[in-house]
Structures are given as structure tokens and as C-alpha cells.
Design a protein around this motif. Sequence first.
Motif, PDB file in Angstrom:
ATOM      1  N   TYR A  69      25.993  40.900  35.348  1.00  0.00           N
ATOM      2  CA  TYR A  69      25.092  41.883  35.971  1.00  0.00           C
ATOM      3  C   TYR A  69      24.533  42.857  34.935  1.00  0.00           C
ATOM      4  O   TYR A  69      23.388  43.295  35.042  1.00  0.00           O
ATOM      5  N   LYS A  70      25.351  43.182  33.940  1.00  0.00           N
ATOM      6  CA  LYS A  70      24.886  44.095  32.891  1.00  0.00           C
ATOM      7  C   LYS A  70      23.776  43.442  32.071  1.00  0.00           C
ATOM      8  O   LYS A  70      22.763  44.074  31.747  1.00  0.00           O
ATOM      9  N   ALA A  71      23.955  42.160  31.752  1.00  0.00           N
ATOM     10  CA  ALA A  71      22.938  41.431  30.986  1.00  0.00           C
ATOM     11  C   ALA A  71      21.642  41.302  31.775  1.00  0.00           C
ATOM     12  O   ALA A  71      20.544  41.370  31.214  1.00  0.00           O
ATOM     13  N   GLU A  72      21.789  41.138  33.094  1.00  0.00           N
ATOM     14  CA  GLU A  72      20.602  41.016  33.952  1.00  0.00           C
ATOM     15  C   GLU A  72      20.016  42.373  34.331  1.00  0.00           C
ATOM     16  O   GLU A  72      18.985  42.433  35.005  1.00  0.00           O
ATOM     17  N   LYS A  73      20.689  43.442  33.931  1.00  0.00           N
ATOM     18  CA  LYS A  73      20.289  44.819  34.260  1.00  0.00           C
ATOM     19  C   LYS A  73      20.151  45.007  35.773  1.00  0.00           C
ATOM     20  O   LYS A  73      19.259  45.714  36.264  1.00  0.00           O
ATOM     21  N   ASP A  74      21.088  44.366  36.487  1.00  0.00           N
ATOM     22  CA  ASP A  74      21.097  44.428  37.949  1.00  0.00           C
ATOM     23  C   ASP A  74      22.102  45.517  38.375  1.00  0.00           C
ATOM     24  O   ASP A  74      23.272  45.230  38.648  1.00  0.00           O
ATOM     25  N   ARG A  75      21.644  46.751  38.445  1.00  0.00           N
ATOM     26  CA  ARG A  75      22.528  47.883  38.757  1.00  0.00           C
ATOM     27  C   ARG A  75      23.105  47.765  40.167  1.00  0.00           C
ATOM     28  O   ARG A  75      24.303  47.969  40.379  1.00  0.00           O
ATOM     29  N   ILE A  76      22.266  47.421  41.127  1.00  0.00           N
ATOM     30  CA  ILE A  76      22.713  47.321  42.522  1.00  0.00           C
ATOM     31  C   ILE A  76      23.729  46.177  42.674  1.00  0.00           C
ATOM     32  O   ILE A  76      24.755  46.312  43.351  1.00  0.00           O
ATOM     33  N   GLY A  77      23.433  45.053  42.034  1.00  0.00           N
ATOM     34  CA  GLY A  77      24.358  43.920  42.080  1.00  0.00           C
ATOM     35  C   GLY A  77      25.716  44.272  41.500  1.00  0.00           C
ATOM     36  O   GLY A  77      26.760  43.891  42.048  1.00  0.00           O
ATOM     37  N   LEU A  78      25.692  45.025  40.391  1.00  0.00           N
ATOM     38  CA  LEU A  78      26.947  45.433  39.749  1.00  0.00           C
ATOM     39  C   LEU A  78      27.729  46.383  40.645  1.00  0.00           C
ATOM     40  O   LEU A  78      28.946  46.217  40.828  1.00  0.00           O
ATOM     41  N   GLU A  79      27.041  47.372  41.198  1.00  0.00           N
ATOM     42  CA  GLU A  79      27.710  48.329  42.085  1.00  0.00           C
ATOM     43  C   GLU A  79      28.326  47.625  43.288  1.00  0.00           C
ATOM     44  O   GLU A  79      29.461  47.915  43.691  1.00  0.00           O
ATOM     45  N   ASN A  80      27.580  46.678  43.858  1.00  0.00           N
ATOM     46  CA  ASN A  80      28.052  45.971  45.047  1.00  0.00           C
ATOM     47  C   ASN A  80      29.242  45.056  44.707  1.00  0.00           C
ATOM     48  O   ASN A  80      30.209  44.964  45.473  1.00  0.00           O
ATOM     49  N   PHE A  81      29.148  44.390  43.537  1.00  0.00           N
ATOM     50  CA  PHE A  81      30.248  43.518  43.113  1.00  0.00           C
ATOM     51  C   PHE A  81      31.537  44.315  42.925  1.00  0.00           C
ATOM     52  O   PHE A  81      32.606  43.911  43.393  1.00  0.00           O
ATOM     53  N   LEU A  82      31.437  45.458  42.236  1.00  0.00           N
ATOM     54  CA  LEU A  82      32.623  46.269  41.975  1.00  0.00           C
ATOM     55  C   LEU A  82      33.209  46.834  43.274  1.00  0.00           C
ATOM     56  O   LEU A  82      34.430  46.887  43.444  1.00  0.00           O
ATOM     57  N   ALA A  83      32.346  47.236  44.190  1.00  0.00           N
ATOM     58  CA  ALA A  83      32.836  47.744  45.480  1.00  0.00           C
ATOM     59  C   ALA A  83      33.549  46.641  46.256  1.00  0.00           C
ATOM     60  O   ALA A  83      34.628  46.863  46.830  1.00  0.00           O
ATOM     61  N   THR A  84      32.943  45.443  46.256  1.00  0.00           N
ATOM     62  CA  THR A  84      33.569  44.303  46.938  1.00  0.00           C
ATOM     63  C   THR A  84      34.917  43.970  46.303  1.00  0.00           C
ATOM     64  O   THR A  84      35.913  43.714  47.006  1.00  0.00           O
ATOM     65  N   THR A  85      34.931  43.991  44.982  1.00  0.00           N
ATOM     66  CA  THR A  85      36.170  43.680  44.256  1.00  0.00           C
ATOM     67  C   THR A  85      37.262  44.694  44.565  1.00  0.00           C
ATOM     68  O   THR A  85      38.426  44.326  44.772  1.00  0.00           O
ATOM     69  N   LEU A  87      37.581  46.453  47.260  1.00  0.00           N
ATOM     70  CA  LEU A  87      38.064  46.186  48.614  1.00  0.00           C
ATOM     71  C   LEU A  87      39.067  45.030  48.615  1.00  0.00           C
ATOM     72  O   LEU A  87      40.107  45.089  49.285  1.00  0.00           O
ATOM     73  N   LEU A  88      38.739  43.994  47.835  1.00  0.00           N
ATOM     74  CA  LEU A  88      39.652  42.854  47.723  1.00  0.00           C
ATOM     75  C   LEU A  88      40.983  43.279  47.102  1.00  0.00           C
ATOM     76  O   LEU A  88      42.054  42.839  47.539  1.00  0.00           O
ATOM     77  N   TYR A  89      40.895  44.139  46.087  1.00  0.00           N
ATOM     78  CA  TYR A  89      42.124  44.614  45.445  1.00  0.00           C
ATOM     79  C   TYR A  89      42.946  45.477  46.407  1.00  0.00           C
ATOM     80  O   TYR A  89      44.179  45.487  46.345  1.00  0.00           O
ATOM     81  N   GLY A  90      42.265  46.207  47.279  1.00  0.00           N
ATOM     82  CA  GLY A  90      42.985  46.979  48.290  1.00  0.00           C
ATOM     83  C   GLY A  90      43.807  46.071  49.202  1.00  0.00           C
ATOM     84  O   GLY A  90      44.964  46.354  49.530  1.00  0.00           O
ATOM     85  N   ILE A  91      43.185  44.942  49.591  1.00  0.00           N
ATOM     86  CA  ILE A  91      43.884  43.955  50.426  1.00  0.00           C
ATOM     87  C   ILE A  91      45.042  43.327  49.642  1.00  0.00           C
ATOM     88  O   ILE A  91      46.153  43.159  50.159  1.00  0.00           O
ATOM     89  N   ILE A  92      44.769  43.006  48.367  1.00  0.00           N
ATOM     90  CA  ILE A  92      45.794  42.378  47.528  1.00  0.00           C
ATOM     91  C   ILE A  92      46.988  43.303  47.333  1.00  0.00           C
ATOM     92  O   ILE A  92      48.148  42.879  47.430  1.00  0.00           O
ATOM     93  N   SER A  93      46.731  44.582  47.065  1.00  0.00           N
ATOM     94  CA  SER A  93      47.829  45.541  46.887  1.00  0.00           C
ATOM     95  C   SER A  93      48.661  45.669  48.159  1.00  0.00           C
ATOM     96  O   SER A  93      49.890  45.805  48.098  1.00  0.00           O
ATOM     97  N   THR A  94      47.992  45.616  49.294  1.00  0.00           N
ATOM     98  CA  THR A  94      48.723  45.644  50.574  1.00  0.00           C
ATOM     99  C   THR A  94      49.609  44.409  50.711  1.00  0.00           C
ATOM    100  O   THR A  94      50.775  44.501  51.133  1.00  0.00           O
ATOM    101  N   LEU A  95      49.071  43.239  50.337  1.00  0.00           N
ATOM    102  CA  LEU A  95      49.860  42.003  50.377  1.00  0.00           C
ATOM    103  C   LEU A  95      51.054  42.070  49.425  1.00  0.00           C
ATOM    104  O   LEU A  95      52.140  41.570  49.747  1.00  0.00           O
ATOM    105  N   VAL A  96      50.838  42.676  48.249  1.00  0.00           N
ATOM    106  CA  VAL A  96      51.932  42.837  47.279  1.00  0.00           C
ATOM    107  C   VAL A  96      53.080  43.605  47.904  1.00  0.00           C
ATOM    108  O   VAL A  96      54.255  43.226  47.803  1.00  0.00           O
ATOM    109  N   VAL A  97      52.740  44.712  48.570  1.00  0.00           N
ATOM    110  CA  VAL A  97      53.772  45.541  49.212  1.00  0.00           C
ATOM    111  C   VAL A  97      54.467  44.763  50.324  1.00  0.00           C
ATOM    112  O   VAL A  97      55.704  44.803  50.447  1.00  0.00           O
ATOM    113  N   ILE A  98      53.695  44.019  51.126  1.00  0.00           N
ATOM    114  CA  ILE A  98      54.283  43.241  52.232  1.00  0.00           C
ATOM    115  C   ILE A  98      55.225  42.162  51.693  1.00  0.00           C
ATOM    116  O   ILE A  98      56.368  42.021  52.155  1.00  0.00           O
ATOM    117  N   PHE A  99      54.746  41.395  50.688  1.00  0.00           N
ATOM    118  CA  PHE A  99      55.594  40.362  50.088  1.00  0.00           C
ATOM    119  C   PHE A  99      56.838  40.985  49.470  1.00  0.00           C
ATOM    120  O   PHE A  99      57.932  40.421  49.552  1.00  0.00           O
TER     121      PHE A  99
END
Length: 507
Positions: A69-85, A87-99
Motif C-alpha cells: 500500500y505504501k508503494a502504491e501510495k494508497d493511504r485509505i487502503g493502508l488505513e483500512n488494512f491496518l484497522a482490519t488487521t 480487529l483480527l488481532y483483537g479476536i486472536i488475543s481473545t482466543l489466546v486467553v480462552i485457549f
Amino acid sequence: MSQLKKGAILNYITIFLTNIIGLLMTPFILNHLGKSEYGIYITIGALVGTISLLDFGLNNTVVRFVAKYKAEKDRIGLENFLATTMLLYGIISTLVVIFGMVFYGYIDSYFTQMTSAELEIAKVIFIILIFNLAIGLPGGALTGICNGYEAFVFPKTLNIIRYVLRSLTVVAILSFGGKAIALVIVESIFNILVIASTAYFVFKKLKVKIKLHQLSGKFVKHIFSYSTWIFVFALVSLFQWKSGHWVLGRIATPEVLTIYGIGIVLGSYYGAFSTAISSVFLPRATQMSVRNASGEELTSMMIKIGRLSFIILMYILVAFVFFGKQFVQLWVGAELGEQGSYETWLIALMIMVAYTLPLVQGFGNSILEAKNKLSFKAILYLTFMFIGTVAGAFLARSYGAIGMISGSISGWLIVQNVMNFYYHNVIGLNIPRFFKGLLNKTIIVVLAVVFISFFINLIPGSGWINFVIKGVTYTLTYGVLIYFFGMVNFEKDLFKNSFSAIFSRIT
């Protein structure tokens, strides 16, 4: 100097510090914790490391997509990717605690050879490390962002500072009577400080913003499609280095876990020395693959890189065969005893022997990656690492730690031999020429050094001074013979240029 070159230099400093400080710290920690508590400490760490697989390869995926995204200078794409990621890490951390909570309930029944006091220590360490992992996984994404921005210097410098300060803190705490629980608390504190520092750098210095513009299931699937094979190789690494801890944790005493763990540590150091040399040439080699270089051209590069690794590895391997038992006895013998030291040496030696061929053929992995043919190797490795673990579990019941590692490395050996057929018949590498080029001149020198080392080992004595005398004599013998009789012109020029560069900087 560019961030890339500075990052490479800092990488080598990290490897050096990790190996040298690790060698110095291991007997110190073992002496202060004792065999039993040290075994608990490293085994619980390995088990929690298993749960870290819930990362699903996202950390490396962050680097790739941020750079894209940085190479493509896609600021919105980068922001959205990091936000999505995130959120995924939030789910993963919850799974870590459950396991973690689920496995916590089975600690008493799983570690059947631990006393009640040892189980209590294991439980506390487990809880702290689960917390560490739950915050560490999303924290690692911040380092991935730095790498995606090619801002290598800050995170690598921070990692070096962390390693040195953590080591000094551990020495202080153990000197004042601290134990394993204190060590994992220290690790957690440093983990939090590093995450906070990296977050400040990412958001204040790199000006990175995280904003969810659109949450798309298709996009999430795209992210995981990239991380799948990274996850599979993480599974391979897990079976390769941590599976023995699971098995022995179930059937063996903490003392046996200590012997196995230290043997694994010594064996893993072996690969670091080779990687530090060969990794310099891997980017160039990957470029050759991308521009569709012929099989013979790729074979020539594989020989060039493989020989450099082979020269370094044979120096270490032959030395460890003849002088390794004495080193381990001097290093941790007071804590492990004579039999424990011998088993530690043997485990490390078996790993080194089995690990040599994959290391000298490390370039093959770059070729597979460039040609997008990693799937075969990943599935093959995963299959035989699992079979090796099962075989090790069977042998461990009769032969303990030695049986466990014997089963594990059998899988490594089978895989690498199969891969040579794959390299030759599918990828187009000339494997017979590779081995001929690899052993050209070097094998005669190695055999001569083996013969001479037998007599060097007869030098009377048993202490550190005697070991240093043997080591210096061996190093001079190997260095002179390999330079004048074992190296080709390219290797001699590389050796001379390296020393000339060091000397010019000093003067």
C-alpha cells in the motif's frame, strides 16, 4: 548509510548478542534456578509458544501489505488494512486467553512427573506468559509496520537495547534470590515497554493512521490466503523445535526437560552462524530466480552460497565433535552432572549433523519462494515433522530426551533427501553438480582436520585454559588449511576483503 544496510548490520549484531549472551546466561540462570525449576521455565515457555500459532502468519503478512500500500501510495487502503488487521488481532488475543484458560485447567493432569510445588510454579509462569502473548501478538504487528515502511533501524536498535537491559536485569534479580516467576515478570515488563515505544514511533514518527473504512469478508479472506503458507511453515518450526517439550513434559521429570532444552538451544545456535553468512547473498539469488535464470545458473549460485555455509559449519561441527563434550561439561556440568552434560552434548550434536544439509541448501528455499512452489515443501515438512514427533514420543518412553530427538531428526533427514529429488527433477537444479562443487577441495581439508583434531584433543588437562588452548590450536589449524587448500579464489577474495574493510575502519 541506508536503512537497509543499517538494518543488516543491526541484524548481525543481534545474532552475535543473542548467541554470546545466551551462552553466558544459560549456566548462570541454570545455577540460580536449579535443574528442576529451569526445566519448568523453558517447557512452559515452549508450550505457550505453541499457542502463538494463533497468529496464523499475520505478522509477516502485515509487512507485505504495508509495503504494497505504501508503494502504491494508497493511504485509505493502508488505513483500512491496518484497522482490519487490528480487529483480527483483537479476536486472536481473545482466543489466546480462552485457549490458555482451557489448558490451565489441565496442567495438573498433563505434567504427571512434577511435584505439587513444581506445578504451582508452572501455573503462575503459564498465566503470566499467556498475558504476555495476548499483548505481544498485536504488539508485533507494530514492528511489522516499521519493516513495511523500511524503517528497520528503530525496532532493531530497540530490540538490542531490550536484550542487553533484560539480561542485566535478570542477572541482578537472580543474584538477589529471584526465581523463574521473577524472570517472566521481567519479560512482561520489557514486553510492555517495547510495545509502547514502538507504538509511539509508528504513530508519532511514521505518522501511521488506523481507520476502518470498510470491513469486507472478501478482504479478510485475501489476507488469510497470503498468510496460510506462512502459518504452515510456523507449524513446521513448531514440530521441529518445540514438539519435544510437549512430549517430554508429559512423561519426563523437569530435570530431563532441562537437558533436552539446553541441547536444543545449542543446536539452534549452529544454524545462526551459517545464516549470518549466507543471508547476505540470498536477495541476489532470489533476483536470479525472478528473471528466470537457468537451472545451471541457479545451481552455480547454490554452490557458491552453500560452500560459504559449509566452511563455517564444518569448523563448528568438527570442533563440537572433538571438544564439545569438554565445553558442555565446563559450561553447565556443575548443574547437569556428567551424564546430563553428555546427553546435552549428544542432543546438540545430533541436531547439528541433521541440520547441516538443510543449511547448506538454504538457497533452495529462496528459489521455491521465487517460483511460488513452497506448497510442496511445506506439506512435505509438516507431514514428516509430525511423523518424527510421533516416532520421538515412542522412543522417549525408553530413551528419554535422546529418544525424543532421535525421532524428530529422522523426519528432518527424510525430508531433505526427498527435497533433493524435487530440486533436481522439478526445479531443474543439478544436484549431483551441487554436491561435487560443495565438496570440491573442502572435503579433503575437513578429513585432514578431523585427523589432526584427534591429536589436539589428547592435549592433557581439563579446565577452561586447556579448552582454550585446544580451541586456539584447532582454529589456527582449520583456518590455515581451509584458506590455502580448501577455498576457491572467490572465497579467498571475500575473506581478504572482509578483513581489509575491518582493518581500514580500525586504522
